[in-house]
Design an enzyme around this catalytic site. Sequence first.
Site, PDB file in Angstrom:
ATOM      1  N   TYR A 262       0.813  -1.213   0.000  1.00 29.04           N
ATOM      2  CA  TYR A 262       0.000   0.000   0.000  1.00 29.04           C
ATOM      3  C   TYR A 262       0.848   1.265   0.000  1.00 29.04           C
ATOM      4  CZ  TYR A 262      -3.986  -2.999   1.209  1.00 29.04           C
ATOM      5  OH  TYR A 262      -4.958  -3.959   1.208  1.00 29.04           O
TER       6      TYR A 262
ATOM      7  N   LYS B  17       3.670 -15.381   2.769  1.00 32.23           N
ATOM      8  CA  LYS B  17       3.693 -16.150   1.516  1.00 32.23           C
ATOM      9  C   LYS B  17       5.161 -16.406   1.160  1.00 32.23           C
ATOM     10  CE  LYS B  17       1.377 -18.098  -1.867  1.00 32.23           C
ATOM     11  NZ  LYS B  17       0.666 -19.363  -1.649  1.00 32.23           N
TER      12      LYS B  17
ATOM     13  N   ASP C  86      -2.844 -18.219   1.807  1.00 28.31           N
ATOM     14  CA  ASP C  86      -3.966 -18.937   1.213  1.00 28.31           C
ATOM     15  C   ASP C  86      -4.471 -20.026   2.150  1.00 28.31           C
ATOM     16  OD1 ASP C  86      -1.473 -20.071   0.811  1.00 28.31           O
ATOM     17  OD2 ASP C  86      -1.899 -20.814  -1.189  1.00 28.31           O
TER      18      ASP C  86
ATOM     19  N   ASP D 202      -5.402  -7.003   5.714  1.00 24.59           N
ATOM     20  CA  ASP D 202      -6.610  -6.350   5.225  1.00 24.59           C
ATOM     21  C   ASP D 202      -7.649  -7.387   4.820  1.00 24.59           C
ATOM     22  OD1 ASP D 202      -8.399  -4.478   4.330  1.00 24.59           O
ATOM     23  OD2 ASP D 202      -7.133  -3.676   2.747  1.00 24.59           O
TER      24      ASP D 202
ATOM     25  N   ASP E 277     -11.134  -9.019   7.401  1.00 25.35           N
ATOM     26  CA  ASP E 277     -12.522  -8.963   6.959  1.00 25.35           C
ATOM     27  C   ASP E 277     -13.129 -10.361   6.895  1.00 25.35           C
ATOM     28  OD1 ASP E 277     -12.491  -6.263   6.813  1.00 25.35           O
ATOM     29  OD2 ASP E 277     -12.754  -6.110   4.651  1.00 25.35           O
TER      30      ASP E 277
END
Length: 359
Positions: A141, A192, A224, A248, A252
């Site tokens: 970001y 990852k 994942d 992020d 959620d």
Amino acid sequence: MTHKILILPGDGIGPEIVAETAKVLECLRQEHSLDVTLEYGLLGGCAVDALGSSYPMETRRQAREADAILLGAVGGPKWDRIDRPLRPERGLLAIRADLCLFANLRPAILYPQLAAASSLKPELVAGLNLLIVRELNGDIYFGQPRGIRTLENGEREGFNTMIYRESEVERIARVAFEAARRRHRKLCSVDKANVLETSELWREVVEQVARDYPDVALSHLYVDNAAMQLVRAPKQFDVIVTGNLFGDILSDCAAMLTGSIGLLPSASLDASGKGLYEPIHGSAPDIAGKGMANPLAAILSAAMLLRYSLNQPEQAERIERAVGRVLDQGLRTVDIMADGMTPVGTQAMGDAVVAALVA
């Protein structure tokens, strides 16, 4: 010592839910000797409208002087077409950067009264209580270079840079280890590392920090697999630590395990524990002004504020117990009601929490 709380109602349903939260804080002040003062400021679209900036200089001054900050929400379609640097969300990013709020704490707690509201089977989520610690000031970001460019063949190409410095990983890892030490001493680091050099460094640094916390059990998952495990067996987790992008997404995902994002608070902290606290549900412009928004996430954000920034755990627990009693009474806003229930409005729910605090 009197603590100063800056309240930023913001946009959409923000002013409505913050008004109920302010009533709760005022009740604690009057009934339970909470020594605070409340100051109000502008952030987001309302600040653009009033002062031409989503994070005005006056708000910057207030934020720096406050001991903690409570935010309603920012943004809405009204400001979608204005210049990108002026958009409400830029104000939120700016205040996080200005105050060095690098640690985002997102609890996902399923109240037993609402087990049926989750999209997962009750036996998978009953008793769920996990915490996601998300690094907030780095990663893709904020990485440079970034942009959209035109190639020699005329095709456009978008590009972003995923980047983490060792010091950034170490400081968020320490926040997560400390949080795990206060809970059930289990920490899962999500990355990852099988394909990303950024994650290779992340995992290496987290393992180095772990040597200072031999009492905390550390595990690792690829992002994942972590997403899959959250919906397969979420109660296996205690604390999860991860980077900005992965956090992020996963936070959620975890939020919806509880049945409604209308109940979930968050904290964004600096190195000394000063923080900005906000519900995770956003500004919900479609229901703004209708008196139907759920104020409990904002009220529980105030509980986090008291616990983490003002070192008032007893006051935080008062709020959390009051919310539990209100749910025991069967009061539900429209987002958490079951079939056959009659919903209550924003103000009625706030009044019920205040009544539970006084009782």
